[in-house]
Write a protein that holds these residues in place. Structure first.
Motif, PDB file in Angstrom:
ATOM      1  N   ALA A 161       0.633  -1.217   0.321  1.00  0.00           N
ATOM      2  CA  ALA A 161      -0.137  -0.020   0.249  1.00  0.00           C
ATOM      3  C   ALA A 161       0.691   1.168  -0.346  1.00  0.00           C
ATOM      4  O   ALA A 161       0.678   2.156  -0.274  1.00  0.00           O
ATOM      5  N   GLY A 162       1.663   0.891   0.818  1.00  0.00           N
ATOM      6  CA  GLY A 162       2.956   2.243   1.037  1.00  0.00           C
ATOM      7  C   GLY A 162       4.046   2.183  -0.188  1.00  0.00           C
ATOM      8  O   GLY A 162       4.529   3.545  -0.170  1.00  0.00           O
ATOM      9  N   SER A 163       3.856   1.175  -0.974  1.00  0.00           N
ATOM     10  CA  SER A 163       5.286   1.106  -2.039  1.00  0.00           C
ATOM     11  C   SER A 163       5.156   2.451  -3.011  1.00  0.00           C
ATOM     12  O   SER A 163       6.575   2.391  -3.507  1.00  0.00           O
ATOM     13  N   THR A 164       4.234   3.239  -3.604  1.00  0.00           N
ATOM     14  CA  THR A 164       4.194   4.281  -3.769  1.00  0.00           C
ATOM     15  C   THR A 164       4.931   4.947  -4.139  1.00  0.00           C
ATOM     16  O   THR A 164       5.379   5.905  -4.392  1.00  0.00           O
ATOM     17  N   GLN A 165       4.738   5.243  -2.798  1.00  0.00           N
ATOM     18  CA  GLN A 165       6.122   6.275  -2.068  1.00  0.00           C
ATOM     19  C   GLN A 165       7.203   6.822  -2.242  1.00  0.00           C
ATOM     20  O   GLN A 165       7.956   7.879  -2.899  1.00  0.00           O
ATOM     21  N   PRO A 166       8.128   5.888  -2.341  1.00  0.00           N
ATOM     22  CA  PRO A 166       9.364   6.078  -2.262  1.00  0.00           C
ATOM     23  C   PRO A 166       9.424   5.943  -4.167  1.00  0.00           C
ATOM     24  O   PRO A 166      10.910   6.845  -4.536  1.00  0.00           O
ATOM     25  N   ASN A 167       9.050   5.672  -5.259  1.00  0.00           N
ATOM     26  CA  ASN A 167       9.004   5.153  -6.321  1.00  0.00           C
ATOM     27  C   ASN A 167       8.414   7.060  -7.168  1.00  0.00           C
ATOM     28  O   ASN A 167       9.283   7.431  -7.311  1.00  0.00           O
ATOM     29  N   GLU A 168       8.058   7.847  -6.391  1.00  0.00           N
ATOM     30  CA  GLU A 168       7.326   9.097  -6.429  1.00  0.00           C
ATOM     31  C   GLU A 168       8.661   9.779  -5.777  1.00  0.00           C
ATOM     32  O   GLU A 168       8.955  10.942  -6.515  1.00  0.00           O
ATOM     33  N   ALA A 169       9.258   9.659  -4.646  1.00  0.00           N
ATOM     34  CA  ALA A 169       9.983  10.374  -4.075  1.00  0.00           C
ATOM     35  C   ALA A 169      11.562   9.780  -4.738  1.00  0.00           C
ATOM     36  O   ALA A 169      11.840  10.539  -5.494  1.00  0.00           O
ATOM     37  N   VAL A 170      11.443   9.504  -5.680  1.00  0.00           N
ATOM     38  CA  VAL A 170      13.005   8.746  -5.867  1.00  0.00           C
ATOM     39  C   VAL A 170      12.597   9.649  -7.973  1.00  0.00           C
ATOM     40  O   VAL A 170      13.647   9.973  -8.236  1.00  0.00           O
ATOM     41  N   GLN A 171      11.010   9.236  -8.209  1.00  0.00           N
ATOM     42  CA  GLN A 171      10.942  10.515  -9.930  1.00  0.00           C
ATOM     43  C   GLN A 171      11.146  11.701  -9.431  1.00  0.00           C
ATOM     44  O   GLN A 171      11.282  12.576 -10.030  1.00  0.00           O
ATOM     45  N   ALA A 172      10.714  12.237  -8.859  1.00  0.00           N
ATOM     46  CA  ALA A 172      11.265  13.408  -8.462  1.00  0.00           C
ATOM     47  C   ALA A 172      12.396  14.107  -8.251  1.00  0.00           C
ATOM     48  O   ALA A 172      12.622  15.343  -8.613  1.00  0.00           O
ATOM     49  N   LEU A 173      13.262  13.198  -8.081  1.00  0.00           N
ATOM     50  CA  LEU A 173      14.628  13.254  -7.825  1.00  0.00           C
ATOM     51  C   LEU A 173      14.861  13.673  -8.732  1.00  0.00           C
ATOM     52  O   LEU A 173      16.197  13.975  -9.038  1.00  0.00           O
ATOM     53  N   GLN A 174      14.882  12.117  -9.187  1.00  0.00           N
ATOM     54  CA  GLN A 174      15.105  12.063 -10.740  1.00  0.00           C
ATOM     55  C   GLN A 174      14.532  13.535 -12.169  1.00  0.00           C
ATOM     56  O   GLN A 174      15.359  14.112 -12.339  1.00  0.00           O
ATOM     57  N   THR A 175      13.983  14.388 -11.471  1.00  0.00           N
ATOM     58  CA  THR A 175      13.825  15.231 -12.150  1.00  0.00           C
ATOM     59  C   THR A 175      13.749  16.451 -11.642  1.00  0.00           C
ATOM     60  O   THR A 175      14.373  16.957 -12.742  1.00  0.00           O
ATOM     61  N   GLN A 176      14.655  16.692 -10.778  1.00  0.00           N
ATOM     62  CA  GLN A 176      14.878  17.410  -9.908  1.00  0.00           C
ATOM     63  C   GLN A 176      16.292  17.362  -9.881  1.00  0.00           C
ATOM     64  O   GLN A 176      17.209  18.706 -11.382  1.00  0.00           O
ATOM     65  N   LEU A 177      16.885  16.396 -10.268  1.00  0.00           N
ATOM     66  CA  LEU A 177      18.377  15.606 -11.364  1.00  0.00           C
ATOM     67  C   LEU A 177      18.295  16.652 -12.442  1.00  0.00           C
ATOM     68  O   LEU A 177      19.934  16.634 -13.089  1.00  0.00           O
ATOM     69  N   ARG A 178      17.353  15.865 -13.302  1.00  0.00           N
ATOM     70  CA  ARG A 178      17.661  16.647 -14.647  1.00  0.00           C
ATOM     71  C   ARG A 178      17.149  17.527 -14.832  1.00  0.00           C
ATOM     72  O   ARG A 178      18.423  18.278 -16.036  1.00  0.00           O
ATOM     73  N   GLU A 179      16.382  18.278 -14.535  1.00  0.00           N
ATOM     74  CA  GLU A 179      16.365  20.216 -14.437  1.00  0.00           C
ATOM     75  C   GLU A 179      17.897  20.450 -13.622  1.00  0.00           C
ATOM     76  O   GLU A 179      18.820  21.958 -14.554  1.00  0.00           O
ATOM     77  N   MET A 180      18.720  20.378 -12.950  1.00  0.00           N
ATOM     78  CA  MET A 180      19.731  20.468 -12.540  1.00  0.00           C
ATOM     79  C   MET A 180      20.893  20.675 -13.368  1.00  0.00           C
ATOM     80  O   MET A 180      21.474  21.021 -13.824  1.00  0.00           O
TER      81      MET A 180
END
Length: 250
Positions: A161-180
């Motif tokens: 049930a909570g497995s989507t939260q880490p995935n969302e966090a990783v995706q957010a980090l990936q987006t930030q890293l791409r922007e940087m």
């Protein structure tokens, strides 16, 4: 139609008395400059950094090459942005062209490559390091993978049930890293652009001072401009690898 990489490298190493092992090494610009010097004999080799290791040094070498092309009316565009990336195919094609130009225009006169470059080192790395934007992207990819492994390691088995939260966090980090990474690439292009302009000014000032010295004259304004170009912040020491060559000092 053109020579193979092996044939081109053998010709290049023999002509310039260097030890290149890959065509990609020509992307530093130094070899191209000296090939033209073997033809025309008037390339300012003191301004060519044969052991260049950074993109801004590659660009400075290609500025010298462009000036030679203009001076001798060589009607050939130089794809600097592609060549300085040190990719094999781009440099192979340009080296094949420059070999054909050499075959047509070299007069058979004797040429002393070591003497012309005043014994300057030519230890261009056999494997050109990835340029900063690529490094940033590679680091970002490693961070992505590490974050994913870390997130996977922390996720308890059976708690889907909570497995989507880490995935969302990783995706957010990936987006930030791409922007940087994109932002960093833009900053580095801007840095190289302004460095090239300063390099052009430095060459013009140097040429003018050489003319004045030959006439036993001096120009205080030119000296002041030169001082500004070579000044550093208080407490800052120029690293040895970035020091100005002895033949370029005044």
């Amino acid at each position: 139609m053109g020579e193979s990489r092996t044939e081109l490298l053998a010709w290049l190493n023999d002509l310039l008395q260097v030890n290149y092992s890959k065509v990609e090494q020509c992307g530093t610009g130094g070899a191209y400059c000296q090939i033209m010097d073997s033809i025309f004999g008037d390339v300012p080799m003191a301004r060519v950094k044969m052991n260049a290791k950074h993109e801004y040094e590659f660009i400075a070498n290609f500025k010298v090459l462009q000036n030679i092309f203009r001076a001798h009316k060589v009607d050939k565009p130089i794809p600097v942005e592609k060549l300085v990336k040190c990719k094999m195919q781009d440099n192979l094609e340009f080296l094949q062209w420059i070999k054909r130009f050499w075959d047509t225009n070299y007069g058979g006169q004797g040429y002393d490559p070591v003497g012309r470059r005043r014994g300057a080192p030519t230890d261009t790395p056999a494997t050109i390091a990835p340029l900063a934007p690529s490094s940033s992207r590679s680091s970002a990819a490693n961070l992505h993978a590490g974050a994913a492994r870390s997130a996977g390691g922390r996720t308890p088995v059976g708690h889907r049930a909570g497995s989507t939260q880490p995935n969302e966090a990783v995706q957010a980090l990936q987006t930030q890293l791409r922007e940087m990474s994109t932002h960093l690439e833009g900053l580095e292009k801007e840095r190289d652009f302004y460095f090239a302009k300063l390099r052009d000014i430095e060459i013009l000032v140097q040429q003018q001072l050489e003319v004045l010295e030959a006439e036993a004259k001096d120009d205080p304004v030119m000296r002041d401009i030169q001082k500004i170009l070579y000044s550093t912040e208080e407490g800052f020491e120029v690293p040895e690898a970035g020091a100005v060559d002895e033949e370029e000092t005044f």
